[in-house]
Scaffold this motif. Structure first.
Motif, PDB file in Angstrom:
ATOM      1  N   GLU A 153      35.386  30.822  43.338  1.00  0.00           N
ATOM      2  CA  GLU A 153      35.674  29.421  43.661  1.00  0.00           C
ATOM      3  C   GLU A 153      37.012  29.252  44.372  1.00  0.00           C
ATOM      4  O   GLU A 153      37.493  28.127  44.500  1.00  0.00           O
ATOM      5  CB  GLU A 153      35.648  28.582  42.384  1.00  0.00           C
ATOM      6  CG  GLU A 153      34.286  28.518  41.719  1.00  0.00           C
ATOM      7  CD  GLU A 153      33.318  27.615  42.469  1.00  0.00           C
ATOM      8  OE1 GLU A 153      33.570  26.407  42.554  1.00  0.00           O
ATOM      9  OE2 GLU A 153      32.309  28.139  42.984  1.00  0.00           O
ATOM     10  N   GLY A 154      37.618  30.345  44.783  1.00  0.00           N
ATOM     11  CA  GLY A 154      38.878  30.277  45.519  1.00  0.00           C
ATOM     12  C   GLY A 154      40.095  30.339  44.609  1.00  0.00           C
ATOM     13  O   GLY A 154      39.986  30.296  43.387  1.00  0.00           O
ATOM     14  N   TYR A 155      41.223  30.452  45.232  1.00  0.00           N
ATOM     15  CA  TYR A 155      42.479  30.654  44.514  1.00  0.00           C
ATOM     16  C   TYR A 155      43.225  29.346  44.265  1.00  0.00           C
ATOM     17  O   TYR A 155      43.185  28.434  45.067  1.00  0.00           O
ATOM     18  CB  TYR A 155      43.395  31.594  45.306  1.00  0.00           C
ATOM     19  CG  TYR A 155      43.014  33.036  45.160  1.00  0.00           C
ATOM     20  CD1 TYR A 155      43.581  33.816  44.157  1.00  0.00           C
ATOM     21  CD2 TYR A 155      42.095  33.616  46.017  1.00  0.00           C
ATOM     22  CE1 TYR A 155      43.225  35.144  44.018  1.00  0.00           C
ATOM     23  CE2 TYR A 155      41.740  34.946  45.879  1.00  0.00           C
ATOM     24  CZ  TYR A 155      42.309  35.705  44.879  1.00  0.00           C
ATOM     25  OH  TYR A 155      41.957  37.011  44.735  1.00  0.00           O
ATOM     26  N   SER A 156      43.910  29.320  43.127  1.00  0.00           N
ATOM     27  CA  SER A 156      44.935  28.316  42.815  1.00  0.00           C
ATOM     28  C   SER A 156      46.208  29.128  42.669  1.00  0.00           C
ATOM     29  O   SER A 156      46.426  29.761  41.627  1.00  0.00           O
ATOM     30  CB  SER A 156      44.640  27.592  41.512  1.00  0.00           C
ATOM     31  OG  SER A 156      43.450  26.871  41.592  1.00  0.00           O
ATOM     32  N   GLY A 157      47.009  29.174  43.706  1.00  0.00           N
ATOM     33  CA  GLY A 157      48.167  30.057  43.692  1.00  0.00           C
ATOM     34  C   GLY A 157      47.690  31.498  43.686  1.00  0.00           C
ATOM     35  O   GLY A 157      46.948  31.915  44.572  1.00  0.00           O
ATOM     36  N   THR A 158      48.066  32.265  42.657  1.00  0.00           N
ATOM     37  CA  THR A 158      47.644  33.672  42.558  1.00  0.00           C
ATOM     38  C   THR A 158      46.488  33.858  41.587  1.00  0.00           C
ATOM     39  O   THR A 158      46.084  34.980  41.308  1.00  0.00           O
ATOM     40  CB  THR A 158      48.821  34.557  42.107  1.00  0.00           C
ATOM     41  OG1 THR A 158      49.276  34.103  40.833  1.00  0.00           O
ATOM     42  CG2 THR A 158      49.959  34.516  43.122  1.00  0.00           C
ATOM     43  N   THR A 159      45.947  32.774  41.057  1.00  0.00           N
ATOM     44  CA  THR A 159      44.852  32.843  40.090  1.00  0.00           C
ATOM     45  C   THR A 159      43.530  32.525  40.769  1.00  0.00           C
ATOM     46  O   THR A 159      43.404  31.506  41.449  1.00  0.00           O
ATOM     47  CB  THR A 159      45.095  31.842  38.938  1.00  0.00           C
ATOM     48  OG1 THR A 159      46.345  32.150  38.318  1.00  0.00           O
ATOM     49  CG2 THR A 159      43.997  31.926  37.905  1.00  0.00           C
TER      50      THR A 159
END
Length: 183
Positions: free
Chosen positions: A130-136
């Motif tokens: 589902e894509g990145y949030s920052g490095t997560t």
């Protein structure tokens, strides 16, 4: 002379490719990173479609029966309608074992109630990046009843929610060796 050199390079490449295919087919190497319970947590890297098939074994009465890894598995059972949200307690007891057997039967696996490579690996096909949030990395498990969302940290650790239906953002690490606080 250049043609002979090119033919020699092509033969070497073909031989190397054939050898690599033979080694992979024999199971001596894996094209993906290997995780295991010895890392201490459910881990993933690269494509999410191969994150769970190499994980440790979960079972009632087993070494990792009371753990965050069990909580993550219970989240999958919840997503597919085999557990209620209140059953996500990080305890691999009789309710989780029965739900696991029903899940395995539904997906054409041996219904033994043990979450090993075949069972965990079958869950891989329903994981979505589902894509990145920052490095997560945000990971969705597309359950047959509802989706649940996990996160994969930059250290490759999987995080889960004890209440996947909640909008509360707090997530727990799927450790093998401990039951996270709040589970």
């Amino acid at each position: 002379m250049q043609i002979l050199k090119w033919i020699g390079q092509r033969k070497a490449l073909a031989t190397g490719t054939a050898l690599a295919a033979t080694v992979l087919a024999a199971g001596l190497l894996s094209p993906t990173a290997q995780a295991s319970s010895t890392q201490g947590y459910v881990a993933g890297s690269g494509s999410v479609l191969d994150d769970f098939g190499d994980e440790g074994t979960l079972r009632r009465g087993g070494t990792y029966a009371n753990s965050g890894a069990t909580g993550l598995w219970q989240s999958i059972l919840y997503a597919d309608g085999f557990l209620s949200v209140s059953d996500i307690d990080c305890q691999f007891g009789p309710t989780t074992e029965a739900a696991t057997k029903r899940w395995q039967q539904t997906y054409g696996l041996t219904a033994d109630g043990v979450v090993g490579p075949a069972t965990f690996g079958r869950a891989d096909v329903s994981l979505y990046d589902e894509g990145y949030s920052g490095t997560t990395l945000n990971v969705k498990y597309g359950g047959s009843k509802r989706p649940v969302y996990f996160q994969r940290t930059s250290q490759s650790k999987y995080l889960f929610r004890t209440d996947p239906s909640s909008s509360v953002y707090y997530m727990l690490t799927a450790y093998y060796t401990s039951t996270p606080y709040g589970c």
